[in-house]
Design an enzyme around this catalytic site. Sequence first.
Site: not given
Length: 799
Positions: A217, A284, A312, A444, A476
């Site tokens: 990042k 999300r 994830k 990213e 974040k």
Amino acid sequence: MRFGQQLRSSLIRDWYYYYISYDDLKQSLRTDFEHTPAISTGRQSKRKPWGEDDEQQFVNQLEQELDKVFTFQKVKSQEIIRRIKASEKEVNDAVERNAAAAAGGAESEAVTEEEFMLLEEDLSDVIADVHDLAKFTQLNYTGFQKIIKKHDKQTNWHLKPVFAARLKARPFFKDDYDGTIVVLSRLYDKVRTRGAPAAGDSSAGGKQQNFIRQTTKYWVHPDNLTELKLIIMKHLPVLVFNPSKEFERKDSAISSIYYDNPATWELYEGRLKKTEGAEAIRLRWYGGMEIDTIFVERKTHREDWTGEKSVKARFALKEKNVNAFMKGDMTTKQVFEKMRRDGKKSEKEIDDLEALAKEVQFRVIDRKLEPVCRSFYNRTAFQLPGDARVRVSLDTELTMVREDNLDGRQRSKNNWRRMDIGIDWPFSQLPKEDVELFPYGVLEVKLQTAAGQEPPPWIRELTASHLVEAVPKFSKFIHGTATMFPKRIDLLPFWMPQMDVDIRKPVSHNFGLDRPGHSTDVSTTLEDDDSDDDLDDDEGDTVVGREDDDENTRRLRAARDALERHEEERAMDYVNGHDSNVMDEEERLAHKPIASPDDDYPIYDSEDEEEELEEAKRVGGWRYRWLLVKRHATLAGDKILDVLKQAKPVPRPTEIPSREGRMGVPAGAVMSEKRVKAPKGKKIHVPVRVEPKVSFAAERTFLAWLEFSIILGSIAATLLNFGDKISLASAWAFTGVALIALLYSAGIYLWRVDNIKKRRAVSYHDKWGPSFLCLGLVIAVAINFGYRFAYGGEGGLRG
């Protein structure tokens, strides 16, 4: 660099007369002298005070400059739109001709390579114009802001509020280039692939379930956002979220609601400390508030020594069912009942999703997790459809919003998200304490490459350029929680002190956009110290150009690439799980050499000793005096030790060139560091990797000491039971050494275990213990020999 000089060195020559006349406006702020003597006396005369006529004249001149800039920007923007439409027609015609020729049409002739190259040059020229117009807009907007600030400070007449309304009436600075970039990307991809763009699933959102990715990042200054998008676009096409319809601004919007326990902040601390199995749970959605599909996601951190990768996983949920599911009123069986009836997924896939949903639901209820903050941003993703080996995403307008009800204010009430905002950035309807606007874009770079395979050269050039600032492990969720709850969060991420530093850098190497038929038009990002220009100091300013060092630059870049190559090969092995001993970015920065021994201190000064001394100072008394004397004695001892080390006549090691020039971490043998102190009452957490072998090494060291102590004790027992009176003294000496070694090793072991458990970056090296052990053994043996030589076999102890 002063803005006047920056403007003169950055402007485009063909557009010279359309920029803000910054120097003329500065000159207008000077009033006439009250009295001009006939003979110069060497003293500067006093100027007349600023009056209403001066103000009116300045405002008129400012209006003319604003009209000039606004008109040119509008005309140029319309010209670019017309050129894009013309290029779109030419590209589509060429693609259709190619398709017809491939289908065997007798009347159709395939497009030649030369024609495609001409189309690519035309598009490259349009891309360069978009870049130049974005820079033109940014420079002029900055110029207006600075001249207004200078006017208000110099004249004490406040023009800023009035002129803000006039700027809104001529919003030349509010052009959104995202739609233009999406169209240009599609056309450029067609031309680059000669009418055969890569096919695949171009959806950036909903069809992925479980995916593992190595991500690096970076922060991007707002001045560099458009340029960065245009550069990436020439290598990867823009991946739109909904390819079935024309691009809209809301298609790039992403919102996430993060959960945590406000009493313990366990998810925050787990993700910050990177503990094994640390989780982050979020909801999300892609697009506006009307979107009905909500993704429930769980991110799980895995340490490298486990042999697993951080993963994830997520599943879809209807918005109307979110509250019931998160409270436990709706079972996972009910959630996936319709999916089972539809039969679009296999039974195994549905079982895996249901197991994930059960784990998330149990964790939320058991740990008493609730919404704490929201992140919002617009994402521009770059990726070949169906090919995830290289994916680049740029998040802009990143904003953190509070979602909790902790201070008595019912923000979300009993809902899973607050409903008083949507995607209407910058959320001006919210109070200041509820919103945090992140000042940079977040880039990213996500790579999935085979073992030993290097990233594309343009990625290495991009991440090593002046356009980006590497911030490894930026999150974040962590940043939003730390900034939204300053009174409840005491442990801060390592990048927080960097928020007050201007991340803009001078041009590092010849990297930027190429305009066909011209020399490389590198980026013009320059440093601006944000200080006010003195009105009388710019008259003699000259623009100093840099000498052409192309040959030296080529040699330096060749040397840098040679040093990087081996490191990148190892890094790719690390990405693919083949080498767990390769250090990550934080460890690399920690191991870089420093400029001088005087700078040998930790980057972040937030240790417990500092807070202990501050607390003792507040209380006063003998404890504070003792701690103060102890600290000064330690500093003096370290200084004396450094002087002795420098004076010691020993060979000096030769410095080895650094190999750390990959993925945005600059190459070079010396790294400049700045001492940063944590805010009062806060600590800054610096990531420290702790693998099981570290604990095993500490345990093995303790066992080695224990074994040695047992051997010494056995020797002492033998001398005591089978020796004469002289042996008694030796037995006592060996017993003392064994006991001291045993107690010392136990204390060191407990100290190491405690620091390893707390992941503290301290020196675990024992530089005194082995030396004192050897000295004790020498004394014990000397006692044995001394008594034996003094008394022989018949001697005894004196006294």
